[in-house]
Scaffold this active site. Sequence first.
Site, mmCIF file in Angstrom:
data_model
loop_
_atom_site.group_PDB
_atom_site.id
_atom_site.type_symbol
_atom_site.label_atom_id
_atom_site.label_comp_id
_atom_site.label_asym_id
_atom_site.label_seq_id
_atom_site.Cartn_x
_atom_site.Cartn_y
_atom_site.Cartn_z
ATOM 1 N N HIS A 54 0.683 -1.006 -0.386
ATOM 2 C CA HIS A 54 0.071 0.032 0.217
ATOM 3 C C HIS A 54 1.083 1.206 0.300
ATOM 4 O O HIS A 54 1.392 2.323 1.168
ATOM 5 C CB HIS A 54 -1.280 -0.356 1.329
ATOM 6 C CG HIS A 54 -1.931 1.248 1.006
ATOM 7 N ND1 HIS A 54 -1.915 2.309 1.613
ATOM 8 C CD2 HIS A 54 -3.704 1.084 0.648
ATOM 9 C CE1 HIS A 54 -3.124 2.650 1.143
ATOM 10 N NE2 HIS A 54 -3.687 2.081 0.568
ATOM 11 N N ILE A 60 2.279 4.722 1.996
ATOM 12 C CA ILE A 60 0.671 5.242 2.388
ATOM 13 C C ILE A 60 -0.215 4.942 2.942
ATOM 14 O O ILE A 60 -0.744 3.365 3.164
ATOM 15 C CB ILE A 60 -0.192 6.419 0.752
ATOM 16 C CG1 ILE A 60 0.885 6.923 0.031
ATOM 17 C CG2 ILE A 60 -0.999 6.697 2.364
ATOM 18 C CD1 ILE A 60 -0.516 6.964 -1.231
ATOM 19 N N GLY A 63 -5.791 4.433 5.570
ATOM 20 C CA GLY A 63 -7.004 4.970 6.320
ATOM 21 C C GLY A 63 -7.548 4.332 7.409
ATOM 22 O O GLY A 63 -7.442 4.662 8.315
ATOM 23 N N VAL A 64 -7.557 2.821 6.885
ATOM 24 C CA VAL A 64 -8.798 1.962 8.163
ATOM 25 C C VAL A 64 -7.144 1.862 9.666
ATOM 26 O O VAL A 64 -7.979 2.337 10.397
ATOM 27 C CB VAL A 64 -8.409 0.335 8.030
ATOM 28 C CG1 VAL A 64 -10.089 1.243 6.519
ATOM 29 C CG2 VAL A 64 -8.128 -0.298 7.065
ATOM 30 N N GLU A 68 -8.325 3.053 13.366
ATOM 31 C CA GLU A 68 -7.927 2.359 14.549
ATOM 32 C C GLU A 68 -6.300 2.559 15.244
ATOM 33 O O GLU A 68 -7.052 1.939 16.823
ATOM 34 C CB GLU A 68 -7.117 0.590 13.556
ATOM 35 C CG GLU A 68 -6.382 -0.030 14.219
ATOM 36 C CD GLU A 68 -7.776 -1.140 14.910
ATOM 37 O OE1 GLU A 68 -7.428 -1.840 16.402
ATOM 38 O OE2 GLU A 68 -9.002 -1.242 14.593
#
Length: 153
Positions: A54, A60, A63-64, A68
């Site tokens: 990723h 990067i 986002g998850v 978290e």
Amino acid sequence: MTDSLKSADIQLIQRILPHRYPFLLVDRVEQIDGTQSGVGIKNVTMNEPHFQGHFPGTPIMPGVTIVEAMAQTAAVMVGVALDLADKEMLIYFMAIDNCKFRRKVIPGDQLRMELTTVRGKPGGKVWRFKGVATVDGEMAAEAEFTAMMDLPK
């Protein structure tokens, strides 16, 4: 823990959270004001496994994982305030709302996560939080989320 404890280092974090590598996503929690607010710090490094895919050549932070990390910060904040170290607490997401991403988070960044409690009280299982994650003062993400904190009997 005492009422005067205002921060949690990685050793205390691991006594509160069940998460471990590669999913322990907060390095320190400071400015803890009881169950009301706290600030989590996540030092983002290239050796984290999600950067392999990723994205190759353009790492990067997903986002998850930012959301978290905010949730883990909230759990540590409440865990410190309620003296939950070594209690084998499990935490489950129930809802994530109003989540927005504003900036890429990349290796070398320090993610600062400011969390406030919207709803929740000592003895309660369901809590709601609002979080804002920034890098160098610039908003990276924001979200509201509900979590259930489950303590073994």
